[in-house]
Design a protein around this motif. Sequence first.
Motif, short mmCIF file in Angstrom:
data_model
loop_
_atom_site.label_atom_id
_atom_site.label_comp_id
_atom_site.label_asym_id
_atom_site.label_seq_id
_atom_site.Cartn_x
_atom_site.Cartn_y
_atom_site.Cartn_z
N LEU A 12 -2.73 24.41 7.20
CA LEU A 12 -3.92 23.75 7.68
C LEU A 12 -5.21 24.66 8.03
O LEU A 12 -6.12 24.27 8.31
N GLY A 13 -4.74 26.07 7.81
CA GLY A 13 -5.86 27.16 8.07
C GLY A 13 -5.64 27.97 8.89
O GLY A 13 -6.26 29.01 9.33
N GLY A 14 -4.57 27.79 10.07
CA GLY A 14 -4.18 28.84 11.05
C GLY A 14 -5.31 28.47 12.06
O GLY A 14 -6.28 27.93 12.07
N GLN A 15 -5.08 29.31 13.25
CA GLN A 15 -5.77 29.18 14.43
C GLN A 15 -6.23 30.73 14.98
O GLN A 15 -6.91 30.79 15.90
N ASP A 16 -6.09 31.85 13.99
CA ASP A 16 -6.61 33.10 14.36
C ASP A 16 -8.15 33.43 14.08
O ASP A 16 -8.55 34.40 14.54
N ALA A 17 -8.82 32.53 13.13
CA ALA A 17 -10.02 33.11 12.75
C ALA A 17 -11.19 32.66 13.59
O ALA A 17 -11.04 31.62 14.36
#
Length: 244
Positions: free
Chosen positions: A113-118
Motif C-alpha cells: 500500500l506504499g508503506g509509512q516511511d516516506a
Amino acid sequence: AAAAAAVVVLEEEEQEEREEDDPWRYATVSPGEQMVAARADTWRAMEDALAEGKVRSIGVSNFSIRHLETLKATARVWPPAVNQVECHPLYPQEELRAYCRKEGIVLQAYAALGGQDASKAKWRELLGDEEEEEDEDSGKKKTKTTKKTKKKTKNTTLLECKVVSSIAKELNVTNSQVLLRYALQRNCAITPKTSSPERMEENANIFHFALDENQMDRLDELKAPGESGRLCWRTDPLRLLDFD
C-alpha cells in the motif's frame, strides 16, 4: 613548522576517531565478505531446523538477485520458500519478480500500500502535488449563500493518488483493495498490516473483482526510475552499504 605539526597531529587524531567509530576496524575481511558468510551460516542453521522437523519451510527477506545467486552456490536446500521484499507500483521489482518466478520462489510483497516511511518531500518527488477543489462561502444574504470554488494543492501518497482513486471509483472498491489486487495479479503474496477488524475484512475481500489490462497499465506507469521508488527503510543507515 609548529603549525604544520599541529595540523598533522589533529589529522591523526581525527583518523583515530573515525577508526574507533568503524565497526569493521578489526575485520580481516571486507564487510561484504562477512555478510556473505553470515547469510550462508544463517541459511545452514535454517536448513538444519528444516531437516530436524522444527519448521515446515524456510525463506529469506530483502534478498536481491545477487544475494540469492550467492546463497544458491552453497545452499543444500533450494529454493527458499519465499523472498519477502518491498513491492508496489512505484517500486515493482520486475527483474526480481521474474527471477523468483523462474527459481520457484514466492515473492511476498510488503508495503504493497506504499508503506509509512516516506516523507512529504519524498511523496512530492514521486507523485507531485495534486489539486483539489474546495468550496468556501464568499458572502451571505439572509437565506441565500453564494459559494465560489478555489483550488489548493494537496500532498498525496500512493494510496491516495489520482490513478489509484480513479480505478477504485471505476470498480466501486477501496483504494487499498486496488493496490492489493494489483500485487496479487502481479503474482505476489501480500501481507497488509492492520489492527482493525474492519480493515482486515476489507483487505481480504479482493477476489470478487479484477483489474483489466488498461487499469494494470495505468498503475504500472507510476513506476519511479531506478531505486527512487523505494519507500521503506529510508532512515536505516545500512541502506547505503552494499553488502553483496
